[in-house]
Scaffold this motif. Sequence first.
Motif, PDB file in Angstrom:
ATOM      1  N   GLY A  68       0.779  -1.238   0.000  1.00 29.41           N
ATOM      2  CA  GLY A  68       0.000   0.000   0.000  1.00 29.41           C
ATOM      3  C   GLY A  68       0.802   1.274   0.000  1.00 29.41           C
TER       4      GLY A  68
ATOM      5  N   PRO B 265       1.090   1.404   6.421  1.00 28.31           N
ATOM      6  CA  PRO B 265       0.033   2.413   6.292  1.00 28.31           C
ATOM      7  C   PRO B 265      -1.077   2.190   7.320  1.00 28.31           C
ATOM      8  N   LEU B 266      -1.856   3.223   7.555  1.00 31.67           N
ATOM      9  CA  LEU B 266      -2.855   3.186   8.626  1.00 31.67           C
ATOM     10  C   LEU B 266      -4.202   2.650   8.173  1.00 31.67           C
ATOM     11  N   GLU B 267      -4.956   2.126   9.143  1.00 28.82           N
ATOM     12  CA  GLU B 267      -6.347   1.751   8.903  1.00 28.82           C
ATOM     13  C   GLU B 267      -7.187   3.018   8.691  1.00 28.82           C
ATOM     14  N   PRO B 268      -8.334   2.878   8.003  1.00 28.42           N
ATOM     15  CA  PRO B 268      -9.140   4.070   7.712  1.00 28.42           C
ATOM     16  C   PRO B 268      -9.473   4.932   8.935  1.00 28.42           C
ATOM     17  N   VAL B 269      -9.895   4.281  10.061  1.00 27.78           N
ATOM     18  CA  VAL B 269     -10.290   5.081  11.220  1.00 27.78           C
ATOM     19  C   VAL B 269      -9.172   5.945  11.758  1.00 27.78           C
TER      20      VAL B 269
ATOM     21  N   ARG C 206      -6.773   7.441  10.066  1.00 24.95           N
ATOM     22  CA  ARG C 206      -6.143   8.370   9.138  1.00 24.95           C
ATOM     23  C   ARG C 206      -6.474   9.824   9.443  1.00 24.95           C
ATOM     24  N   SER C 207      -5.465  10.636   9.278  1.00 21.13           N
ATOM     25  CA  SER C 207      -5.568  12.094   9.393  1.00 21.13           C
ATOM     26  C   SER C 207      -6.559  12.507  10.464  1.00 21.13           C
ATOM     27  N   ASN C 208      -6.380  11.955  11.624  1.00 19.73           N
ATOM     28  CA  ASN C 208      -7.292  12.313  12.682  1.00 19.73           C
ATOM     29  C   ASN C 208      -6.551  12.963  13.821  1.00 19.73           C
TER      30      ASN C 208
ATOM     31  N   TYR D 157      -5.486   1.754  -0.456  1.00 17.43           N
ATOM     32  CA  TYR D 157      -4.046   1.992  -0.528  1.00 17.43           C
ATOM     33  C   TYR D 157      -3.526   1.484  -1.858  1.00 17.43           C
ATOM     34  N   GLN D 158      -2.627   2.241  -2.446  1.00 20.38           N
ATOM     35  CA  GLN D 158      -2.181   1.946  -3.802  1.00 20.38           C
ATOM     36  C   GLN D 158      -1.766   0.490  -3.986  1.00 20.38           C
TER      37      GLN D 158
ATOM     38  N   THR E 142      -3.362  -2.249  -3.521  1.00 22.79           N
ATOM     39  CA  THR E 142      -3.845  -3.284  -2.610  1.00 22.79           C
ATOM     40  C   THR E 142      -5.367  -3.188  -2.515  1.00 22.79           C
TER      41      THR E 142
ATOM     42  N   MET F 200      -8.479   2.622   2.474  1.00 23.37           N
ATOM     43  CA  MET F 200      -7.772   3.765   3.034  1.00 23.37           C
ATOM     44  C   MET F 200      -8.797   4.720   3.659  1.00 23.37           C
TER      45      MET F 200
END
Lengths: 549, 471
Positions: free
Chosen positions: A38, A362-366, A368-370, B373-374, B376, B380
């Motif tokens: 990802g 990379p981060l899980e959706p929850v 992100r940018s929080n 995510y790119q 995958t 995201m």
Amino acid sequence: MKNLLFVVAIVFGTLFQGVNVFAKPGDALKSLPVQDGGRVKPYDSFAREMLEIVYGKSTYEKRDATEIVMTWMLSPQAWQDKKIFEVRNHQLLQALNLPMDQRYFTGEQIFVNEHFNLLRQELQAKRESKEKLNPYFQALQRLENQFFVFQEVASGRMLKVVPPKEGNAWISVADLDSQYQEKFMGLTKSFIAYLGAMAKNEGVEETAQNLDKSVLDFKEAAKANNPSVYVPDAKINAEVLYNSFHPFRWAYIFYFTAMTLLLLVWTLNKEVLMKPMWLFLLAGFILHTFGFSLRVFIMERAPVSNMYETVIWVSWGVILFSAILQFINKFRLILVAGTMVSAFALVIADFAPAVLDPSLQPLEPVLRSNYWLTIHVMTITISYAAFFLAFGLGDIGLVYYLRGENENQEKIKAIVNGIYRAMQIGVAFLAPGIILGGIWADYSWGRFWGWDPKETWALIALLGYLAVLHARYAGMIKHFGMVVTAIVSFSLVIMAWYGVNFVLGAGLHSYGFGAGGLEYVSAFIAAHMLFVIYVAIVRSGRKKVAVRS
Amino acid sequence: MDKAPGSKKSLLKKLNKPLASVKIAVFVILSIAVVTAVGTIIEAKYDSYAAKKLVYDTWFMFSIFGLLVLNLVAVMVDRWPWKRRHAAFVLAHIGIIILLAGGVLTMKFGLDGSMRVGIGEDNSFVQSSETDLVVYTSFDGDRYSKTLEQEVDFFKNPPTEKQPFIIPAYNSEIKIVDYKKYVLPSRKVTAGEEGKTGAGLRFQIQNPNVNVIEWIVQKKPNTLATHNFGPAQIHLGSAPEKGRGANEIFITPQKDSSLQYVVFQKDHEKPVKKGVMKEGDSFDPGFKMAMQFRVLRYLPYATEDWDLQMAEKPTPLTTSAVKIIFEGKEHWVLLNDMVKLFQKNAVYLLTYGNRRIDLGFPIKLKNFEVTRYQGTMRAMAYESVVDIKDLGERKISMNEPLKYNGLTFYQASFQEEMGKPVASIFSVNHDPGRFWKYLGSLVMTLGIILLMWFKHLDFKLARNKTPKNGE
């Protein structure tokens, strides 16, 4: 937060612009951008992670992962009889009918084994039932993943090196068109020549330069396909540097040195050593901060999203708090305790990659940018740093109780004072941290408090320390009680920090779940409990003697 | 505090003294810690619902919190009249009380439910965690009226053979005699009563790559029941004259218990195949993929029931179920399922399930998007575009909830089928205690910060009072 990220980005951006100053010939391959998991990362990180998955370590017989993983792809047959697959679970070894006293096996031993396919079906059935996987099935799942990763790397499908013209999935080596195929062949040829030269130990320099040249050549061509998604060199170089430099390893070495110096100052009364001690401590702290900032720069987020990252962050906080308390109290044992527990935590983070995953994910959706997420996690975990410091002081306090309570009254009093302060700092961070967690939950789930195990255990830890502070206020516990509770209450923090994710494995904080290390953590806690009990018995024995005489 | 004369005040203080003890505080704090710790272990072993029912929403949990509030108030009364040095602890304690009051408001008057909306569909019902039992009665088999609606909590108070839950019926009663927390259901079809139930068909579609065995059961006699099998649909019921532009097989029950089959193809209006078959027979529908359609079992009158496998622990596949006895017959009803009970003169429709609350306005899911995510399949971020009548189109994403009509809609998760999202799940929430919780948090945090500021004046005083003893 955004501003801070921006500053970090500018500083590191200029720092790593252009050529990496630490690189030596033959290293250009390491910073070849590849897409995996990802994100785009240097080939160096990719290779380390692949080898880590299959072999459980980031080097194989002292050879670099970059070399090993490339040869998997270039000549998979050569690896058929090499023991590269790590299997640790005894039950699984038994099921595969493999010797229990070994840890590494060849692909033939495992995958040509008729049991393997049966076990895979068993795993599939278990997955379909959607039950939680026990350690045996987790090990089986890992084995399946090891098999998959090796196959995919060997076939060239795993290594994705050219950005696409459209979409976001990069093109793997196996799917390259003829033009790129040729360029990649050039790269592999000079790679093989370089390996050959290394083996014979002649013409290394020349072949290394050749390899660098063909890597640059390939990079140039790949970038041309879609320059906008090719990650800037600064970032890739920073990650390669991060991989090879081990800033946290250097940090704990410096902390250990500082601690040793402190002990010398303490025992031999050599005041002159204080200055070099501060120097080492500062150097360690700067490296620690540097490594932390590197992770921020590479991932563009605050690195507090898994166990490894919080351990790094907490050990940083311990040094910070102990230095501050030392300035206020002028009591050196606080720094001894601080450097001791911080270095200890960093050593664990360095030596247990299977449990504390140091790779950059990379981060899980929850997550992100929080804004609130970052703030609440950092606040809560920094409170653990204060409690950890209190714990370290508690250990030292117990030693003094063993050496004689009456002789060391002054020191014990100072230690208890330090414990008390550290606990206060901890509570002052933990309580608002939990509330901030509530605000975050309210903000992203619409629920201020939902009895989620992670938040509940943070609350339990807070309640534990609040009980201690109130009990001291009420006179229920005195000096010895504070020393004991500093150690005992920390097991609540361990439960909140490690236990919820690795033992309970329930609740909404599921993105931080992991497995492993339970026996060591339990042993750590048990050893401390036994120590506490031992000292308590010795102490009460002495008191009885004192009363009789 | 009232301005009572000194003697009265001191009497109040005397009575108050034992309640204000810090020892009680320590006891209460430790009790909360222990009880909630047990709660987290139950959650790990079972699920959050069990933990809520067995620990967090129980009388002993509420009593401990009640004792906490009592203790906090008592301590503040004890220290009256307050001095400047008391500011910190008073603020911290008042903060906790306000926070808990907010929690009570949420629990009493709040709504915390979830809502699933398929892409392109609309929904106006929010599902909450309370469970209700609803019975509809009909005396002519056509018009139903609601004759019972009652909240039940079988998890805490399960019915048993000895103490069944009884619902009165005409000249009879419906008895709920058992409750299972965790069952793995699988469908079972048995022969039903003549005239009251529809037909049932068990078929098999097979080729070298596919092997599907399924039941189709008509809900009522002479209605159409359908099984959607991706590239084709299988119907049990009468066939239309013309095809509808899809690959379809119609199986129509005949009077002599044989079956007539009619096959339509996508690009033909007229049926491509017709014939008669019996149980055990098979034919090739002639679709592009060569396959055999076989009738494994045919019941002219069939009822559906559940075959339940008891489970020790919940998994995403388990649900709960109640056992009903009516007119000597047993039925199992799953959570959010219904059962029809027949009597000579009446029909009862019984549903057991989560409460569905009508919002009064539908929410239409116009669009749903997942960014990954790119390279995958890892999500995201995801967001829904919803349409509400008086509001127009709005976006709901992870950190941007939608506020409307006193309700807040949060993007909770989504459902996926074959790698494509099919529905969005929102959590819908109304929290009257929110203001108090934030206020309480603020006051408490202020208190804690002040506590650091004032160092430990109070503690020093306390220590001076008690003489040092050998520590």
